[in-house]
Enzyme design. Structure first.
Site, short mmCIF file in Angstrom:
data_model
loop_
_atom_site.label_atom_id
_atom_site.label_comp_id
_atom_site.label_asym_id
_atom_site.label_seq_id
_atom_site.Cartn_x
_atom_site.Cartn_y
_atom_site.Cartn_z
CE1 TYR A 149 -3.36 2.86 0.77
CE2 TYR A 149 -2.03 3.29 2.72
CZ TYR A 149 -3.03 3.67 1.85
OH TYR A 149 -3.69 4.85 2.05
CE LYS B 274 -0.09 7.16 1.45
NZ LYS B 274 -0.30 7.39 2.88
#
Length: 171
Positions: A61, A65
Site C-alpha cells: 500500500y 502511494k
C-alpha cells in the site's frame, strides 16, 4: 516520503523522493506502475512484495502511494496537470464535528484502537520504533481544502521544471 528506516525520527522534506535501488539505479515509477497494473493479481502481488522488500517499504500500500505521488508530480512537472500532493499520516476520528472523536466506520486505525480499547487485542505486530501519528480526518480535510485553494490561487505553479506543492497533514 522515503521508506527507509534510516529516516525514522528524522525530518522529511516536502519533496518527491526517488526510489533508489540497491545498485544505485532509480526505479522508474511509470513503468513499474504499468507493469504491476498489467500483471495478473497473483503476479502483481509477488512483484510488489519483491519491490517492497528490496526498498524497505512496510507494505505494498505504501509503495502504491509513493508510485502515485511520482506519477502526479511527473504530470505536474510536464505542465499537463496543476496539482498539489497532501501527505496525511494515519487518518483517525474527527477532532471537531459532528462530535469530537466521531468516526463513521471502523476501518483503518479506528478498528485497531477499538480492538485495544475493548480488550480484544492485547498485542501488536507493529515496529515499536515507528511513530503512530494519528491525525483527525477533519484536519486532513482542512489541509486538502487549503492546498486546493492554494493551487487555485496560483500557489503551485505549473510548467516544465516546477515541482508540485507538497503538504504534510500530520502532527
Amino acid at each position: 516520503s522515503s521508506p527507509s528506516s534510516s529516516h525514522t525520527g528524522k525530518h522529511i522534506e516536502e519533496a518527491i523522493y526517488p526510489l533508489i535501488m540497491p545498485d544505485g539505479s532509480i526505479l522508474p515509477h511509470a513503468e513499474t506502475a504499468t507493469m504491476l497494473l498489467g500483471a495478473s493479481p497473483k503476479l502483481a502481488a509477488k512483484k510488489a512484495d519483491a519491490i517492497v522488500k528490496t526498498l524497505g517499504f512496510p507494505n505494498p500500500y505504501t509503495l502504491s502511494k509513493h508510485l502515485a505521488e511520482d506519477l502526479v508530480a511527473e504530470l505536474h512537472t510536464q505542465g499537463r496537470l496543476n496539482a498539489c500532493i497532501v501527505r496525511p499520516s494515519i487518518v483517525g476520528a474527527n477532532a471537531g464535528g459532528p462530535a469530537p472523536g466521531y468516526f463513521g466506520n471502523t476501518a483503518g486505525a479506528t478498528s485497531m484502537i477499538l480492538a485495544f480499547a475493548s480488550g480484544m487485542a492485547t498485542f501488536s505486530c507493529h515496529d515499536p520504533d515507528n511513530v503512530f501519528d494519528l491525525v483527525p480526518c477533519d484536519v486532513v480535510a482542512a489541509a486538502v481544502l487549503g492546498a486546493a485553494a492554494g493551487v487555485a490561487a496560483g500557489g503551485s505553479p505549473c510548467g516544465p521544471g516546477t515541482q508540485p506543492m507538497i503538504v504534510h497533514a500530520a502532527s
